[in-house]
Each structure stands twice: as structure tokens, then as C-alpha cells.
Scaffold this motif. Sequence first.
Motif, PDB file in Angstrom:
ATOM      1  N   LEU A  72       7.278   9.350  -0.504  1.00 42.47           N
ATOM      2  CA  LEU A  72       6.286   8.464  -0.440  1.00 42.47           C
ATOM      3  C   LEU A  72       7.274   7.120  -0.075  1.00 42.47           C
ATOM      4  CD1 LEU A  72       5.977   8.184  -4.536  1.00 42.47           C
ATOM      5  CD2 LEU A  72       5.038   9.611  -3.060  1.00 42.47           C
ATOM      6  N   SER A  73       6.234   6.003   0.652  1.00 43.03           N
ATOM      7  CA  SER A  73       6.225   5.139   1.258  1.00 43.03           C
ATOM      8  C   SER A  73       5.365   4.228   0.842  1.00 43.03           C
ATOM      9  CB  SER A  73       4.913   5.680   3.252  1.00 43.03           C
ATOM     10  OG  SER A  73       6.100   6.863   3.793  1.00 43.03           O
ATOM     11  N   CYS A  74       5.783   3.219   0.954  1.00 37.91           N
ATOM     12  CA  CYS A  74       5.003   2.098   0.767  1.00 37.91           C
ATOM     13  C   CYS A  74       4.987   0.722   2.411  1.00 37.91           C
ATOM     14  CB  CYS A  74       5.523   1.333  -0.519  1.00 37.91           C
ATOM     15  SG  CYS A  74       4.758  -0.583  -0.775  1.00 37.91           S
ATOM     16  N   ALA A  75       3.851   0.265   3.177  1.00 37.48           N
ATOM     17  CA  ALA A  75       3.735  -0.513   3.761  1.00 37.48           C
ATOM     18  C   ALA A  75       3.659  -1.972   3.062  1.00 37.48           C
ATOM     19  CB  ALA A  75       2.274  -0.175   4.368  1.00 37.48           C
ATOM     20  N   ALA A  76       4.886  -3.015   3.527  1.00 39.15           N
ATOM     21  CA  ALA A  76       3.894  -4.051   2.986  1.00 39.15           C
ATOM     22  C   ALA A  76       3.592  -5.150   4.553  1.00 39.15           C
ATOM     23  CB  ALA A  76       4.810  -4.504   2.466  1.00 39.15           C
ATOM     24  N   VAL A  96       0.985  -1.235   0.247  1.00 41.99           N
ATOM     25  CA  VAL A  96      -0.316   0.239  -0.152  1.00 41.99           C
ATOM     26  C   VAL A  96       1.236   1.163  -0.007  1.00 41.99           C
ATOM     27  CG1 VAL A  96      -1.468   1.146   1.313  1.00 41.99           C
ATOM     28  CG2 VAL A  96      -1.616  -1.032   1.385  1.00 41.99           C
ATOM     29  N   GLU A  97       0.843   2.187  -1.055  1.00 35.44           N
ATOM     30  CA  GLU A  97       1.683   2.973  -1.154  1.00 35.44           C
ATOM     31  C   GLU A  97       0.722   4.414  -0.727  1.00 35.44           C
ATOM     32  OE1 GLU A  97       2.154   1.121  -4.998  1.00 35.44           O
ATOM     33  OE2 GLU A  97       0.710   1.817  -3.841  1.00 35.44           O
ATOM     34  N   SER A  98       1.199   5.036  -0.203  1.00 35.60           N
ATOM     35  CA  SER A  98       1.005   6.464   0.432  1.00 35.60           C
ATOM     36  C   SER A  98       1.809   7.662   0.173  1.00 35.60           C
ATOM     37  CB  SER A  98       0.657   6.450   1.683  1.00 35.60           C
ATOM     38  OG  SER A  98       1.546   6.403   2.125  1.00 35.60           O
ATOM     39  N   GLY A  99       1.780   8.742   0.133  1.00 39.79           N
ATOM     40  CA  GLY A  99       2.585   9.890   0.224  1.00 39.79           C
ATOM     41  C   GLY A  99       2.311  10.786  -1.573  1.00 39.79           C
ATOM     42  N   THR A 111       8.417  -1.589   5.868  1.00 41.85           N
ATOM     43  CA  THR A 111       8.285   0.112   4.568  1.00 41.85           C
ATOM     44  C   THR A 111       9.297   0.086   3.557  1.00 41.85           C
ATOM     45  OG1 THR A 111       6.433   0.642   7.134  1.00 41.85           O
ATOM     46  CG2 THR A 111       7.373   2.638   4.499  1.00 41.85           C
ATOM     47  N   VAL A 112       8.760   0.517   3.004  1.00 44.66           N
ATOM     48  CA  VAL A 112       9.997   1.277   1.952  1.00 44.66           C
ATOM     49  C   VAL A 112       9.825   2.755   1.452  1.00 44.66           C
ATOM     50  CG1 VAL A 112       8.658  -0.109  -0.159  1.00 44.66           C
ATOM     51  CG2 VAL A 112      11.893   0.959   0.145  1.00 44.66           C
TER      52      VAL A 112
END
Length: 117
Positions: free
Chosen positions: A20-24, A5-8, A78-79
Motif C-alpha cells: 500500500l502507498s499513501c501520497a501526501a 490518497v491511498e493506493s495499492g 509517501t508512506v
Amino acid sequence: QVQLVESGGGLVQAGGSLRLSCAASGRTFSNYTMGWFRQAPGKERERVAAISRNGVITYYADSVKGRFTISRDNAKNTVFLQMNSLKPEDTAVYYCAARVYISYADWGQGTQVTVSS
């Protein structure tokens, strides 16, 4: 399979910054090489950056070298993609993706980045 799930994303003026963040979730995050891709209307998808499982090795497209930084926090699954000195040509939908072997098999839904001139 890992869920991403990306955000930012958002609207920013040229020269500005976004992170940008990407939660796994779903699998062991540290087993995956992670990548950020983008796709602008009418253009092919482009790999922007990638990072190895332990974060030591990174890759950047020539178009973003020196402006974008990819990083990861395996403890938080998170990446991140820090984007500085943004240009109108950076406008696109940005996706994160996970790779175990050869191809990126798991993808997020994307987050829109719009850079105004």
C-alpha cells in the motif's frame, strides 16, 4: 491540513503480498507521524502500524508483527505498508492517517484489501 490518497489495495490469495502507498500533499510531510489503520465490517478501527517523522521509530500491532513493514520516503511525501503472508483476517479497508500532536487528524479515503482463503 494534509491531504492523503491511498493506493495499492486489491484482491490477493492467502499467503500473498500487497504494498500500500499513501501520497501526501498540502503541508510539510516530514512534520507528521504517519499511521496505517484498518477497519473490517462490524469491527472497530485498528491501528496497524505507525512511523515517526524521521522513520526511525515504528510501531506494529501484534496481529501484523513480522508480516507487515511500514516505511516512508519524505522526499516523495509517501508512506508505505508492505504486507506479506496475508491472511483472510487481514481483509479490511486500510486507511493512512497523519498526526502532528496527540491525535490523527487527517485521513485518506481508504483502500480495500481482500484476502481470499
